[in-house]
Motif scaffolding. Structure first.
Motif, PDB file in Angstrom:
ATOM      1  N   ALA A  40      -0.794  12.453 -27.636  1.00 25.76           N
ATOM      2  CA  ALA A  40      -2.196  12.805 -27.426  1.00 25.76           C
ATOM      3  C   ALA A  40      -2.462  13.210 -25.979  1.00 25.76           C
ATOM      4  O   ALA A  40      -3.222  14.145 -25.707  1.00 25.76           O
ATOM      5  N   ALA A  41      -1.845  12.510 -25.031  1.00 21.63           N
ATOM      6  CA  ALA A  41      -2.107  12.774 -23.609  1.00 21.63           C
ATOM      7  C   ALA A  41      -1.800  14.209 -23.195  1.00 21.63           C
ATOM      8  O   ALA A  41      -2.635  14.859 -22.545  1.00 21.63           O
ATOM      9  N   PRO A  42      -0.615  14.781 -23.527  1.00 20.78           N
ATOM     10  CA  PRO A  42      -0.342  16.154 -23.083  1.00 20.78           C
ATOM     11  C   PRO A  42      -1.285  17.187 -23.695  1.00 20.78           C
ATOM     12  O   PRO A  42      -1.468  18.268 -23.142  1.00 20.78           O
ATOM     13  N   TYR A  43      -1.864  16.854 -24.831  1.00 21.18           N
ATOM     14  CA  TYR A  43      -2.860  17.746 -25.423  1.00 21.18           C
ATOM     15  C   TYR A  43      -4.024  17.915 -24.457  1.00 21.18           C
ATOM     16  O   TYR A  43      -4.516  19.027 -24.218  1.00 21.18           O
ATOM     17  N   VAL A  44      -4.479  16.803 -23.874  1.00 24.36           N
ATOM     18  CA  VAL A  44      -5.605  16.850 -22.936  1.00 24.36           C
ATOM     19  C   VAL A  44      -5.154  17.398 -21.585  1.00 24.36           C
ATOM     20  O   VAL A  44      -5.888  18.136 -20.922  1.00 24.36           O
ATOM     21  N   ALA A  45      -3.930  17.062 -21.154  1.00 30.00           N
ATOM     22  CA  ALA A  45      -3.414  17.609 -19.892  1.00 30.00           C
ATOM     23  C   ALA A  45      -3.360  19.133 -19.957  1.00 30.00           C
ATOM     24  O   ALA A  45      -3.664  19.825 -18.974  1.00 30.00           O
ATOM     25  N   GLY A  46      -2.982  19.667 -21.118  1.00 27.99           N
ATOM     26  CA  GLY A  46      -2.977  21.118 -21.289  1.00 27.99           C
ATOM     27  C   GLY A  46      -4.368  21.698 -21.178  1.00 27.99           C
ATOM     28  O   GLY A  46      -4.575  22.764 -20.579  1.00 27.99           O
ATOM     29  N   LEU A  47      -5.364  20.993 -21.739  1.00 26.25           N
ATOM     30  CA  LEU A  47      -6.748  21.446 -21.631  1.00 26.25           C
ATOM     31  C   LEU A  47      -7.208  21.461 -20.170  1.00 26.25           C
ATOM     32  O   LEU A  47      -7.881  22.398 -19.725  1.00 26.25           O
ATOM     33  N   VAL A  48      -6.849  20.428 -19.408  1.00 24.63           N
ATOM     34  CA  VAL A  48      -7.228  20.391 -17.993  1.00 24.63           C
ATOM     35  C   VAL A  48      -6.635  21.593 -17.267  1.00 24.63           C
ATOM     36  O   VAL A  48      -7.291  22.216 -16.424  1.00 24.63           O
ATOM     37  N   ALA A  49      -5.399  21.971 -17.604  1.00 22.74           N
ATOM     38  CA  ALA A  49      -4.778  23.147 -16.992  1.00 22.74           C
ATOM     39  C   ALA A  49      -5.577  24.410 -17.320  1.00 22.74           C
ATOM     40  O   ALA A  49      -5.781  25.279 -16.456  1.00 22.74           O
ATOM     41  N   LEU A  50      -6.040  24.522 -18.552  1.00 17.77           N
ATOM     42  CA  LEU A  50      -6.846  25.692 -18.931  1.00 17.77           C
ATOM     43  C   LEU A  50      -8.163  25.723 -18.161  1.00 17.77           C
ATOM     44  O   LEU A  50      -8.625  26.781 -17.737  1.00 17.77           O
ATOM     45  N   LEU A  51      -8.775  24.557 -17.984  1.00 20.96           N
ATOM     46  CA  LEU A  51     -10.032  24.490 -17.239  1.00 20.96           C
ATOM     47  C   LEU A  51      -9.836  24.907 -15.789  1.00 20.96           C
ATOM     48  O   LEU A  51     -10.670  25.617 -15.215  1.00 20.96           O
ATOM     49  N   ILE A  52      -8.731  24.478 -15.192  1.00 14.96           N
ATOM     50  CA  ILE A  52      -8.449  24.875 -13.808  1.00 14.96           C
ATOM     51  C   ILE A  52      -8.261  26.386 -13.730  1.00 14.96           C
ATOM     52  O   ILE A  52      -8.787  27.056 -12.844  1.00 14.96           O
ATOM     53  N   GLN A  53      -7.526  26.941 -14.696  1.00 18.57           N
ATOM     54  CA  GLN A  53      -7.336  28.392 -14.715  1.00 18.57           C
ATOM     55  C   GLN A  53      -8.668  29.127 -14.882  1.00 18.57           C
ATOM     56  O   GLN A  53      -8.883  30.195 -14.292  1.00 18.57           O
ATOM     57  N   SER A  54      -9.581  28.543 -15.635  1.00 17.40           N
ATOM     58  CA  SER A  54     -10.857  29.208 -15.896  1.00 17.40           C
ATOM     59  C   SER A  54     -11.791  29.171 -14.696  1.00 17.40           C
ATOM     60  O   SER A  54     -12.854  29.792 -14.726  1.00 17.40           O
ATOM     61  N   GLY A  55     -11.403  28.422 -13.662  1.00 20.65           N
ATOM     62  CA  GLY A  55     -12.223  28.391 -12.453  1.00 20.65           C
ATOM     63  C   GLY A  55     -12.837  27.056 -12.140  1.00 20.65           C
ATOM     64  O   GLY A  55     -13.528  26.914 -11.131  1.00 20.65           O
ATOM     65  N   ALA A  56     -12.615  26.061 -12.991  1.00 19.65           N
ATOM     66  CA  ALA A  56     -13.159  24.731 -12.714  1.00 19.65           C
ATOM     67  C   ALA A  56     -12.504  24.173 -11.458  1.00 19.65           C
ATOM     68  O   ALA A  56     -11.280  24.233 -11.299  1.00 19.65           O
ATOM     69  N   THR A  57     -13.310  23.625 -10.581  1.00 13.92           N
ATOM     70  CA  THR A  57     -12.777  23.053  -9.345  1.00 13.92           C
ATOM     71  C   THR A  57     -12.600  21.557  -9.506  1.00 13.92           C
ATOM     72  O   THR A  57     -12.967  20.971 -10.536  1.00 13.92           O
ATOM     73  N   PHE A  58     -12.042  20.944  -8.468  1.00  7.96           N
ATOM     74  CA  PHE A  58     -11.862  19.498  -8.529  1.00  7.96           C
ATOM     75  C   PHE A  58     -13.225  18.843  -8.287  1.00  7.96           C
ATOM     76  O   PHE A  58     -13.555  18.414  -7.192  1.00  7.96           O
ATOM     77  N   ASP A  59     -13.999  18.793  -9.343  1.00  8.18           N
ATOM     78  CA  ASP A  59     -15.371  18.317  -9.245  1.00  8.18           C
ATOM     79  C   ASP A  59     -15.704  17.612 -10.543  1.00  8.18           C
ATOM     80  O   ASP A  59     -15.742  18.225 -11.602  1.00  8.18           O
ATOM     81  N   ASP A  60     -15.950  16.318 -10.463  1.00  8.58           N
ATOM     82  CA  ASP A  60     -16.200  15.552 -11.687  1.00  8.58           C
ATOM     83  C   ASP A  60     -17.426  16.046 -12.437  1.00  8.58           C
ATOM     84  O   ASP A  60     -17.558  15.823 -13.634  1.00  8.58           O
ATOM     85  N   ASN A  61     -18.354  16.672 -11.743  1.00  7.52           N
ATOM     86  CA  ASN A  61     -19.548  17.157 -12.420  1.00  7.52           C
ATOM     87  C   ASN A  61     -19.251  18.332 -13.340  1.00  7.52           C
ATOM     88  O   ASN A  61     -20.087  18.738 -14.118  1.00  7.52           O
ATOM     89  N   ASN A  62     -18.074  18.884 -13.221  1.00  4.79           N
ATOM     90  CA  ASN A  62     -17.742  20.066 -14.006  1.00  4.79           C
ATOM     91  C   ASN A  62     -16.559  19.761 -14.912  1.00  4.79           C
ATOM     92  O   ASN A  62     -16.714  19.459 -16.087  1.00  4.79           O
ATOM     93  N   LEU A  63     -15.375  19.798 -14.345  1.00  2.72           N
ATOM     94  CA  LEU A  63     -14.171  19.677 -15.159  1.00  2.72           C
ATOM     95  C   LEU A  63     -14.132  18.369 -15.945  1.00  2.72           C
ATOM     96  O   LEU A  63     -13.962  18.364 -17.173  1.00  2.72           O
ATOM     97  N   MET A  64     -14.269  17.227 -15.260  1.00  3.87           N
ATOM     98  CA  MET A  64     -14.148  15.945 -15.946  1.00  3.87           C
ATOM     99  C   MET A  64     -15.265  15.756 -16.965  1.00  3.87           C
ATOM    100  O   MET A  64     -15.041  15.246 -18.059  1.00  3.87           O
TER     101      MET A  64
END
Length: 850
Positions: free
Chosen positions: A515-539
């Protein structure tokens, strides 16, 4: 953290006793399977790594060891994420080491595990790439079909058992130009290599495929991500904190933006070293995704470390509607029926039968339990046997002695199939099937004389009878210290992904590891889409756009079991509202009186239009880990009672680019404190009528009882707590005096089991004549920090062996043999959240000398 469903350890339950008595027989903990490594510790020093203060603290620490004449060996130094060292020092000096002021923390070397069962043979057959079925239920297919995001140029680190970089899913390359695996190292010496090639385990290769595999129709969530592979888990599925810390440091040095950790130490706490490393990685703006653990059958507080870290994204496992499964084709009455089956055990050659006879195994009394010799003709047949009444080893031996070719065991309840593990080798391929399939086959076999079965190693798509529920093995929260865990769920059962080429290229695994790598892959997609290291957005997008699951009665499962529910990749990637709730929605520890809890939820509109939303409160099932007589309840008990929720406003209209907050108040005054309930629920924001938008869920959780009224020591299992001889493992009479030679295996052993989180346990020595007056110390600074006691053997108790040594508190480095006399060991146990109310256990009398 792999678990292929419930692991049936044959014969384990046979050790249980029907009555609790002073002479109760208890199972013996295999010392070679403990997760604690003796005489090795990871020490962190005061001061930050690389600073003059930190360097001075390290120098002072080692100088103090020399002054105290404590012998030690330095195995590893840490100067990047941690200011510390991994050292060898005898356990008897623990208190003396702890007394050194420049030691910020002292962590016993605790192995992390990826798997609580041996590797499965049925992985070891060549399989073609197939699509990931779970993508259909989590929005990943929608992302793939409607966006360009695939993880390109995002660095993702995987700390695990390595990877088979020769696999076509990863480009059949390693660190060459254009290769997606550009970083990596092997920290474990069992393969004799420095590169992270995974040939003996498979876990890391399977995890990497879910996250970033790319081979024909098989695609991971982020199939074009750049990978860093850090092998810190060996062929035995265990990882030393010594290697895990080095791997985390290297991931940081290599610039990883996301790190996946699919393993952990059961019963975790956030100040264990692996959790601290997660916190350090996040401080360097690296997102860490972790598997929540596979101890769900053991109830509450079973999330592992590092998933308990406040700053990890802890992922549990959800069952989805369609899954792959191994199967057997049963032909009876002219009709062929595919029947799901589990993997077979590992100790015999793989089963490969075509049109073999298929029959029930019956005793002379006509039952099909297989507990006595098989009476009917089963030579060369696959034999159907029912679970219950005797060990699986006994059943297999009886089928083998009757000439059977294989054993199929059908369950006596509706739980998952599980994997058979025998007490000793039986040269018979054996597997399990579901209860309903077994009962249907019994009816068919009774009505037809001739039936055949074909069994190989291919997979087939089946409906999942547990669909849309948290997986039974997925660990429960909450974190014993505060934050809600797990954070959310992702598909984790019967996941088809890459395996090392020598294990068949592709195969099935289950667990929160998947289950974990499924979400890790999603985080990678969010970073690629422009999400910054900001809990108000990505997290916020990852966690709050997930979909909470309900049971058949329409009730939401507890937040302690599912977090915010099943991940939705498309919603996470396209949501316009972000909510700052990630770290200000704690668990409310209402131990001593009813209370009202107000808090604020902050929002930001990142879209281009006005967002119109309504708010609603959704109550989850309340749960309790305390049953009748305040004895631990596993699985947790449930109740429909819940807290009440009110809002400062029931609607929200926010312009593009604007932000604000709304107030929420939770009141638990209507809950029965004697029910020992942990309540939870969601504040949900949903699009108002005429508007479009996603539903966002914000979890809350709280306790509604005084935990000091519960004994932290559970007395329901094997008559614990009790004292045994290390050589016998039989509870000794608590009213008698017992002599020990303190040689060979003639040592006193205290066995304890905790049913609630324990923050600290000190062990003192007292004279038997004055048992409440401490005379000397065994361990003054023994921080148990156990949410619950579990290890990789499946036994749920703490084992403390006393070697007859003690020391004065004032001079902990002076460890001495206790003189002749009669003593008791006095355990001072400090549970969490009990108003500092210490609980005690005093051992039976231990006599030293004659």
């Amino acid at each position: 953290m792999l678990s292929t469903g419930r692991v049936y350890q044959a014969g384990l339950l046979a050790l249980a006793i029907s009555a609790l008595s002073a002479q109760a027989q208890v199972p013996r903990l295999p010392t070679d399977n403990s997760l604690l490594v003796p005489n090795e510790y990871l020490i962190t020093f005061t001061g930050e790594p690389g600073t003059s203060e930190g360097i001075a603290a390290a120098n002072d620490f080692f100088a103090s060891l020399k002054t105290k004449k404590i012998p030690y060996t330095i195995y590893e130094n840490y100067t990047t994420l941690l200011n510390g060292a991994y050292i060898g020092v005898e356990d008897k000096y623990y208190d003396a080491v702890h007394s050194i002021s420049t030691a910020a923390s002292i962590s016993a070397s605790r192995l992390s595990i990826t798997d609580d069962s041996p590797p499965i043979n049925d992985k070891s057959t060549a399989n073609p790439p197939l699509p990931m079925l779970a993508d259909e239920y989590t929005g990943v297919n929608l992302v793939r079909n409607s966006t360009k995001w695939d993880g390109t140029n995002v660095k993702v680190g995987i700390i695990d058992s390595g990877i088979d970089y020769n696999h076509p899913a990863f480009g059949s390359c390693y660190k060459t130009k254009g290769c997606r695996i550009q970083y990596g190292h092997n920290y474990v010496s069992d393969t004799g290599r420095t590169d992270p090639l995974d040939t003996c385990n498979g876990h890391g290769t399977h995890v990497a495929g879910i996250l970033a595999g790319n081979h024909g129709v098989f695609k991971g969530v982020a199939p074009n991500a750049t990978l860093g592979i850090y092998r810190a888990v060996g062929c035995d599925n265990k990882g030393s904190v010594q290697h895990l810390a080095k791997a985390a440091e290297q991931a940081y040095k290599d610039g990883m933006q996301v790190v996946n950790i699919s393993f952990g130490s059961p019963g975790g706490w956030s100040d264990w070293v692996m959790s601290t490393l997660v916190d350090k990685l996040r401080a360097h703006q690296i997102h860490v995704v972790t598997g929540a653990g596979n101890n769900g059958m053991d109830g509450l507080w079973t999330v592992v470390s590092p998933a308990v870290s406040r700053y990890s994204i802890a992922v549990g496992s959800m069952e989805v509607p369609k899954i792959y499964s191994l199967y057997m084709n049963v032909t009876v009455g002219g009709k062929t029926i595919p029947v799901r089956r589990s993997e077979q055990q590992t100790t015999v050659p793989l089963i490969n039968l075509k049109d073999a006879p298929f029959t029930r195994g019956l005793s002379s009394a006509g039952d099909d339990y297989g507990c006595s010799p098989i009476a009917n003709d089963v030579k060369g047949a696959v034999v159907l046997i029912q679970r219950q009444y005797c060990s699986l080893t006994t059943k297999a031996a009886n089928v083998y002695n009757a000439g059977g070719a294989a054993l199929a065991v059908y369950n006596t309840d509706s739980s998952d199939m599980g994997v058979i593990i025998f007490e000793y080798e039986v040269n018979l391929p054996s597997f399990t099937i579901f209860q309903n399939d077994g009962q249907a086959l019994v009816a068919l076999l009774d009505a037809n004389k001739d039936a055949t079965v074909t069994v190989d190693h291919s997979v087939f798509v089946f409906d999942n009878q547990f669909a849309t529920a948290p997986a039974f093995y997925s660990s429960w929260g909450p974190n014993p210290e505060g934050p809600i865990k797990p954070d959310l769920l992702a598909p984790g059962s019967y996941i088809y992904s890459s395996l090392p080429l020598n294990q068949g290229s592709y195969g099935l695994m289950s667990g929160t590891s998947m289950a974990a790598p499924y979400v890790a892959g999603l985080v990678a997609l969010l970073i690629q889409s422009g999400a910054t290291f900001d809990d108000n957005n990505l997290m916020s997008n990852v966690i709050h756009t997930a979909t909470p699951a309900k049971n058949a009665a329409g009730q939401f499962y507890s937040v302690a079991q599912q977090g915010t529910g099943l991940v939705n990749a498309y919603n996470a990637l396209t949501a316009n509202l972000a909510f700052r709730t990630r770290y200000n929605l704690p668990t409310y520890y209402d131990d001593f009186s009813y209370s009202t809890y107000p808090f604020a939820i902050y929002y930001e509109n990142h879209g281009k239009e006005v967002a119109n939303y309504k708010f609603a409160a959704k109550t989850c099932l309340s749960v309790s880990g305390v049953g009748t007589g305040t004895v631990m309840a596993t699985p947790p008990l449930t109740s429909t009672a819940g807290a009440s929720v009110s809002f400062s406003t029931t609607s929200l209209s926010t312009k593009a680019g604007s932000n604000g907050n709304f107030q929420v108040t939770i009141t638990n005054s209507k809950l029965d404190r004697k029910a020992f309930l942990i309540y939870s629920g969601y504040i949900q924001a949903y699009a108002a009528s005429g508007s479009t938008g996603y539903t966002y869920s914000f979890p809350y959780m709280g306790y509604a009882y005084d935990s000091s009224s519960i004994s932290v020591l559970d007395k329901s299992l094997y008559g614990l707590p009790c004292m045994v001889r290390q050589s016998e493992y039989q509870c000794l009479d608590p009213s008698a005096s017992h002599k020990f030679t303190f040689t060979g295996r003639d040592f006193p052993v205290i066995l304890l089991r905790f049913q609630a989180p324990v923050a600290q346990m000190m062990i003192k020595v007292a004279y038997a004549a004055t048992p409440t007056k401490n005379h000397a110390s065994v361990e003054d600074y023994f921080f148990s920090l156990q949410s619950r006691t579990m290890d990789s053997t499946g036994y749920q108790y703490v084992e403390k062996v006393w070697d007859g040594m003690g020391h004065a508190t004032s001079t902990p480095q002076n460890v001495y043999k206790m003189p002749k006399g009669k003593y008791v060991l006095r355990f001072q146990i400090q549970p969490v959240r009990t108003n500092n109310k210490v609980q005690y256990y005093t051992s039976p009398t231990i006599e030293i000398g004659s």
